[in-house]
Design an enzyme around this catalytic site. Structure first.
Site, mmCIF file in Angstrom:
data_model
loop_
_atom_site.group_PDB
_atom_site.id
_atom_site.type_symbol
_atom_site.label_atom_id
_atom_site.label_comp_id
_atom_site.label_asym_id
_atom_site.label_seq_id
_atom_site.Cartn_x
_atom_site.Cartn_y
_atom_site.Cartn_z
ATOM 1 N N ARG A 1 61.807 -64.957 25.181
ATOM 2 C CA ARG A 1 62.654 -64.287 24.195
ATOM 3 C C ARG A 1 62.560 -62.775 24.383
ATOM 4 O O ARG A 1 61.706 -62.282 25.124
ATOM 5 C CB ARG A 1 62.260 -64.686 22.768
ATOM 6 C CG ARG A 1 60.764 -64.454 22.542
ATOM 7 C CD ARG A 1 60.415 -64.041 21.189
ATOM 8 N NE ARG A 1 60.970 -62.771 20.820
ATOM 9 C CZ ARG A 1 60.481 -61.594 21.228
ATOM 10 N NH1 ARG A 1 59.468 -61.516 22.074
ATOM 11 N NH2 ARG A 1 61.020 -60.476 20.810
ATOM 12 N N GLY A 2 63.449 -62.065 23.660
ATOM 13 C CA GLY A 2 63.562 -60.628 23.868
ATOM 14 C C GLY A 2 64.675 -60.446 24.893
ATOM 15 O O GLY A 2 64.647 -61.080 25.968
ATOM 16 N N ALA A 3 65.646 -59.589 24.544
ATOM 17 C CA ALA A 3 66.866 -59.507 25.354
ATOM 18 C C ALA A 3 66.595 -59.290 26.851
ATOM 19 O O ALA A 3 67.088 -60.062 27.697
ATOM 20 C CB ALA A 3 67.786 -58.432 24.778
ATOM 21 N N ASP B 1 69.503 -56.089 20.823
ATOM 22 C CA ASP B 1 69.991 -57.230 21.613
ATOM 23 C C ASP B 1 71.378 -57.003 22.176
ATOM 24 O O ASP B 1 71.766 -57.626 23.164
ATOM 25 C CB ASP B 1 69.984 -58.500 20.760
ATOM 26 C CG ASP B 1 68.559 -58.992 20.590
ATOM 27 O OD1 ASP B 1 67.863 -58.459 19.712
ATOM 28 O OD2 ASP B 1 68.135 -59.859 21.374
ATOM 29 N N LYS C 1 66.886 -58.057 15.676
ATOM 30 C CA LYS C 1 66.295 -59.097 14.825
ATOM 31 C C LYS C 1 66.624 -58.884 13.356
ATOM 32 O O LYS C 1 66.601 -57.757 12.856
ATOM 33 C CB LYS C 1 64.778 -59.084 15.050
ATOM 34 C CG LYS C 1 63.968 -60.049 14.237
ATOM 35 C CD LYS C 1 64.421 -61.486 14.324
ATOM 36 C CE LYS C 1 64.593 -61.981 15.740
ATOM 37 N NZ LYS C 1 65.268 -63.307 15.802
HETATM 38 O O1 MRU Z 1 65.028 -63.716 18.526
HETATM 39 P P1 MRU Z 1 64.299 -62.797 19.475
HETATM 40 O O2 MRU Z 1 62.818 -62.842 19.286
HETATM 41 O O3 MRU Z 1 64.718 -62.998 20.915
HETATM 42 O O4 MRU Z 1 64.786 -61.359 19.036
HETATM 43 C C1 MRU Z 1 64.364 -60.261 19.791
HETATM 44 C C2 MRU Z 1 64.702 -58.951 19.254
HETATM 45 O O5 MRU Z 1 65.407 -58.821 18.266
HETATM 46 C C3 MRU Z 1 64.228 -57.775 20.052
HETATM 47 O O6 MRU Z 1 64.033 -56.663 19.241
HETATM 48 C C4 MRU Z 1 65.271 -57.436 21.113
HETATM 49 O O7 MRU Z 1 65.586 -58.557 21.889
HETATM 50 C C5 MRU Z 1 64.823 -56.344 22.004
HETATM 51 S S1 MRU Z 1 63.516 -56.831 23.096
HETATM 52 C C6 MRU Z 1 63.184 -55.490 24.057
#
Ligand code: MRU
Length: 358
Positions: A55-57, A245, A256
């Site tokens: 997870r994380g973009a 994201d 998030k």
């Molecule tokens: O649902 P997730 O845990 O994938 O959400 C992630 C986020 O909102 C992060 O802040 C975003 O992807 C940036 S990661 C560098």
């Protein structure tokens, strides 16, 4: 910046040593267990992204790049038939999560290599895809490093920084985006005090951000999401750093769920609010935040997932959007690998992306 195979293998998403599969650190098991998953099939990649094992973009984008390479190893098809097959697999991967643009960005970048080389032999094609997936990974390390440097220039010794969700190395490659300045500060002997929102309902702040920062010896205090206001009021927060994201062409951005509330509070208390993200997260084809598709997730994540006993009646109605959109008017600046972008965002994002907004 020289990036070695060791650097790549230390990231939470990487190719296995035989280059036949992808290995990911299973983020659903942290902080209790550091377990790795091996991904080879379309379904395994889809599930790992959907369940947030990866997870994380940016990390999702890196995983998708390697996935396209690994999936190409599993077919005998060639030429146009191969390109069509890979396009279908790519669309399947993209359907696993809608909001983070890095997923479709990486899949389409890999598909671009396929479409431009349909006359190549299977062996050459595999080599090209491996190179491209590696390039996506290496570029992310470089971008995160530059974001960290720009971000660090915005704060000073002793400052308090509030962050939401997790935008550290786990969510990217190395350093991270919103957490990058904190890791870089540590390397440079600069002390920062980080407040990490726990980030309901999936607790990425508690499980991942406080884990990453604590292990790195960075001063981190975990708070519940509804405590952000009091730590700001107490004067303990000099800046908010959050990830993103998808950044729309006008500077609205999805991150998030709960991020927009942090931005509203920051405005109330006169605290600068920054989102930090690589240019791969900027979507110039998306005019405003209204055009960002927000993922809806299973209500059980709210009702029962983290507790020994369910915290609500099983039949109670829940609303569980995974992301919200922060309006660009609440954003002090967008910190990218191409520099710190200040308002007016529509014009200034177009300049760094060298592309007119739609
Ligand atoms: O649902 P997730 O845990 O994938 O959400 C992630 C986020 O909102 C992060 O802040 C975003 O992807 C940036 S990661 C560098």
């Amino acid at each position: 910046m020289t990036i070695t195979d060791k650097d790549l293998r230390e990231c939470s998403v990487h190719l296995t040593e035989d280059e036949q599969a992808v290995e990911i650190l299973d983020q659903t098991r942290l902080p209790g267990a550091e377990e790795y998953l091996i991904l080879r099939s379309p379904q395994e990649f889809f599930d790992a992204i959907k369940t947030l094992a990866v997870r994380g973009a940016p990390a999702i984008g890196i995983c998708a790049g390697y996935a396209m390479y690994v999936l190409a190893l599993g077919t005998e098809k060639e030429g146009a038939a191969f390109a069509g097959h890979m396009r279908e697999l790519g669309e399947y991967l993209i359907s696993s999560r809608p909001t983070a643009v890095n997923l479709s960005w990486a899949v389409r970048r890999m598909q671009g290599v396929i479409d431009a080389n349909t006359a190549s032999s299977a062996r050459e094609m595999r080599q090209l895809l491996l190179q491209e997936a590696r390039a996506i990974h290496c570029e992310d390390i470089e971008m995160c490093r530059r974001i960290s440097e720009y971000g660090l220039s915005l704060v000073k010794e002793g400052d308090g920084i509030l962050t939401h969700c997790n935008a550290g190395p786990l969510a990217t490659s190395k350093y991270g985006t919103a957490l990058g300045p904190m890791f870089l500060a540590k390397e440079q002997g600069i002390s920062l005090k980080v407040f990490s929102d726990e980030t309901r309902p999936l607790l990425q702040g508690a499980r991942l951000t406080s884990y990453e920062l604590q292990r790195a010896g960075i001063d981190v205090t975990l708070i519940c999401d509804n405590m952000a206001s009091i730590v700001m009021k107490n004067g303990w927060v000099q800046a908010c750093f959050v990830g993103c994201d998808r950044i729309a062409a006008n500077g609205d951005f999805a991150n998030k769920i709960g991020t927009s509330g942090v931005a509203i509070l920051a405005k109330h208390y006169g605290i600068p609010f920054y989102t930090l993200g690589p240019t791969s997260t900027i979507d110039m084809n998306c005019p405003t935040g209204e055009d960002i598709k927000i993922e809806q997730r299973d209500p059980d994540e709210i009702r029962s997932m983290w507790y020994k006993e369910p915290m609500a009646l099983p039949e109670v109605k829940c609303y569980n959007p995974a992301f919200d959109v922060t309006d660009h008017t609440l954003v002090t600046a967008i910190v990218t690998d191409q520099g710190i972008v200040y308002p007016p965002f529509r014009e200034n994002l177009a300049k760094i992306m060298k592309k007119d907004p739609v």
